[in-house]
Design an enzyme around this catalytic site. Structure first.
Site, PDB file in Angstrom:
ATOM      1  N   PHE A 174      -0.932  -4.491   1.785  1.00  0.00           N
ATOM      2  CA  PHE A 174      -1.697  -3.835   2.839  1.00  0.00           C
ATOM      3  C   PHE A 174      -2.196  -2.494   2.328  1.00  0.00           C
ATOM      4  O   PHE A 174      -1.446  -1.746   1.705  1.00  0.00           O
ATOM      5  CB  PHE A 174      -0.817  -3.569   4.071  1.00  0.00           C
ATOM      6  N   GLU A 179      15.600   5.966  -1.712  1.00  0.00           N
ATOM      7  CA  GLU A 179      14.563   6.875  -2.208  1.00  0.00           C
ATOM      8  C   GLU A 179      15.101   7.823  -3.276  1.00  0.00           C
ATOM      9  O   GLU A 179      14.376   8.178  -4.214  1.00  0.00           O
ATOM     10  CB  GLU A 179      13.960   7.645  -1.034  1.00  0.00           C
ATOM     11  N   PRO A 199      -0.744   1.523   6.619  1.00  0.00           N
ATOM     12  CA  PRO A 199       0.564   1.127   7.137  1.00  0.00           C
ATOM     13  C   PRO A 199       0.734  -0.382   7.100  1.00  0.00           C
ATOM     14  O   PRO A 199      -0.191  -1.131   7.404  1.00  0.00           O
ATOM     15  CB  PRO A 199       0.538   1.644   8.588  1.00  0.00           C
ATOM     16  N   TYR A 249       0.399   1.890  -7.001  1.00  0.00           N
ATOM     17  CA  TYR A 249      -0.565   2.885  -6.533  1.00  0.00           C
ATOM     18  C   TYR A 249      -0.046   4.292  -6.804  1.00  0.00           C
ATOM     19  O   TYR A 249       1.130   4.488  -7.150  1.00  0.00           O
ATOM     20  CB  TYR A 249      -0.831   2.716  -5.029  1.00  0.00           C
ATOM     21  N   ARG A 284      -3.609  10.518   0.274  1.00  0.00           N
ATOM     22  CA  ARG A 284      -4.001   9.119   0.373  1.00  0.00           C
ATOM     23  C   ARG A 284      -3.450   8.345  -0.820  1.00  0.00           C
ATOM     24  O   ARG A 284      -3.368   8.872  -1.932  1.00  0.00           O
ATOM     25  CB  ARG A 284      -5.529   8.967   0.396  1.00  0.00           C
ATOM     26  N   VAL A 327     -12.783  -3.716  -1.331  1.00  0.00           N
ATOM     27  CA  VAL A 327     -12.061  -2.838  -2.258  1.00  0.00           C
ATOM     28  C   VAL A 327     -10.638  -3.327  -2.504  1.00  0.00           C
ATOM     29  O   VAL A 327      -9.922  -2.780  -3.359  1.00  0.00           O
ATOM     30  CB  VAL A 327     -12.081  -1.383  -1.731  1.00  0.00           C
ATOM     31  N   THR A 356      -8.959  -3.868  -6.125  1.00  0.00           N
ATOM     32  CA  THR A 356      -8.436  -2.873  -7.072  1.00  0.00           C
ATOM     33  C   THR A 356      -7.058  -3.194  -7.646  1.00  0.00           C
ATOM     34  O   THR A 356      -6.903  -3.177  -8.873  1.00  0.00           O
ATOM     35  CB  THR A 356      -8.459  -1.459  -6.448  1.00  0.00           C
ATOM     36  N   TYR A 385      14.342  13.572   7.663  1.00  0.00           N
ATOM     37  CA  TYR A 385      14.838  12.454   8.475  1.00  0.00           C
ATOM     38  C   TYR A 385      15.452  12.898   9.804  1.00  0.00           C
ATOM     39  O   TYR A 385      15.210  12.255  10.835  1.00  0.00           O
ATOM     40  CB  TYR A 385      15.823  11.609   7.667  1.00  0.00           C
ATOM     41  N   SER A 432      -4.729   2.363  -5.229  1.00  0.00           N
ATOM     42  CA  SER A 432      -4.205   1.457  -6.254  1.00  0.00           C
ATOM     43  C   SER A 432      -4.726   1.854  -7.623  1.00  0.00           C
ATOM     44  O   SER A 432      -5.879   2.273  -7.773  1.00  0.00           O
ATOM     45  CB  SER A 432      -4.632   0.014  -5.957  1.00  0.00           C
TER      46      SER A 432
END
Length: 411
Positions: free
Chosen positions: A401, A141, A404, A194, A210, A281, A284, A99, A213
């Site tokens: 989405f 997180e 991003p 995902y 990458r 796609v 999924t 960060y 899902s």
């Protein structure tokens, strides 16, 4: 949220920069990424370079910074955005020590792009604001990392999985069934989530990560991802990772993945009909939700609407058609952009062309439903606008989405 606070003067300075960010936000973020990767090339192992070239990542970051500035008086208002991004960060194994690197380069990019408009007072205010926002992300997180690692069968960072089965679903879509290489327990997940896949491709300097899902119901003893081979179009090159998976990953090979993440998940409570609307796609995550409902014997009405170029490119049609034929509460409709003669014989094909309001109106007799949709961004904008015009309450509208996060507001 963080217990740290900003002075009123700092908040006023940050809010005063909102018009500047609206005008120069993407220029700042594009310069930021270029600068950061130049000084810290190791971060190229994390970021999706295709999204960088397309401008989607800089645009998403610009939107996030703009939202933070606009809501600096009440950061609680952007908690849903924070949660969505934090899930992605946890999935990518982003660390707290990264960060300050981002903050340093973001402030430098502001100074270098804005020039005199980025006064010392403005940069100091943004330094304080960034540190506060970064602390919020780090705390959120941290909790996500703990939950993922402490869950039964869970883990932290990456874990090796064997490809147990590779199955062709359509001309461009293939499923990979994954099981832990160590043979130990497999963490459950929420339908719609995902995983991140990390691959090292011969001839490539950096690793690639990458998100894909999970496309089946949980508790089956495996994870299934269903990957479209991105062929490229015009200035857009073929997908590096998707083509590598399709062409070079076979049954018995090993993939490194992170634990399931994501906040686009099935809300199972309630009695309203559930409507799934997918394009390409984008089917999924909705298949994971659909299969979960079927596995649990849910009696709510379920409507599944899918759009594809034609049957040649349509994944998982047979499964949906068979289920709809056997379950009275399941309804299935297909829209093909360019159907083949064989497609026209398909009893589930209800429209040629694109999904529009009149088509949805003909399928959905009750708009008082919970809607889930996913697909290409133009497709999603169309669906979002239709649901908005129908005055469907926001809490009944759920979408995801790929890549991003963007905005579904009409342009």
């Amino acid at each position: 949220m963080s217990t740290a606070t900003l002075s009123q003067e700092t908040k006023q300075i940050v809010k005063a920069t909102v018009p500047i960010l609206a005008e120069h936000g993407e220029a700042i973020t594009k310069h930021f990424y270029k600068r950061m990767f130049s000084h810290h090339p190791e971060l190229l192992n994390i970021f999706n370079q295709t999204h960088q070239k397309q401008g989607r990542q800089p645009q998403a970051l610009a939107n996030s910074i703009y939202a933070a500035a606009e809501h600096i008086d009440n950061l609680e208002a952007i908690l849903p955005v924070v949660s969505r991004i934090a899930h992605k960060h946890r999935s990518l194994n982003i660390k707290p020590e990264q960060y300050p690197i981002v903050g340093e380069n973001l402030l430098a990019a502001m100074r270098e792009v804005l020039g005199d408009a980025a006064s010392d007072d403005v940069l100091e205010a943004w330094r304080e604001a960034y540190e506060l926002i970064a602390d919020v992300f780090i705390q959120v997180e941290k909790k996500m990392y703990e939950e993922a690692s402490q869950a039964p069968g869970g883990w932290r960072e990456f874990r090796s999985f064997v490809v147990e089965k590779k199955q062709r679903e359509s001309a461009t879509i293939t499923s990979f069934y994954l099981k832990p290489e160590d043979g130990k327990a497999l963490a459950s997940y929420k339908p719609g989530q995902y995983i991140t896949v990390k691959v090292t491709i011969p001839g490539h300097e950096h690793t690639h990560m990458r998100q894909y899902s999970l496309s089946d119901a949980p508790e089956k003893g495996y994870y299934r991802i269903t990957v479209k081979r991105e062929e490229g179009d015009g200035d857009l090159p073929p997908g590096i990772v998707s083509n590598y998976l399709h062409q070079h990953i076979h049954e018995g090979d090993v993939l490194e993945i992170t634990a399931p993440a994501g906040d686009f998940t099935l809300q199972e409570e309630g009695e309203r009909p559930i409507v799934f609307i997918s394009g390409g796609v984008g089917i999924t995550p909705l298949m994971s939700m659909f299969n979960t409902l079927m596995q649990r014997g849910v009696k709510r009405e379920v409507i599944f609407i899918h759009a594809a170029i034609n049957g040649f490119y349509h994944a998982m049609h047979d499964h949906l058609a068979q289920t709809a034929s056997q379950q009275e509460n399941v309804h299935y409709a297909v829209c093909y952009e360019r159907p083949t003669p064989g497609d026209r014989m398909n009893p589930f094909m209800k429209k040629e062309g694109f999904i529009d309001e009149s088509f949805l109106r003909s399928i959905l007799h009750d708009r008082e439903a919970d809607f889930y949709f996913c697909g290409p961004v133009p497709f999603m904008k169309t669906i979002a606008q239709i649901l908005k015009d129908w005055d469907v309450p926001e809490q009944q509208v759920h979408y995801e989405f790929f890549g991003p996060a963007g905005t579904l507001a009409s342009s």
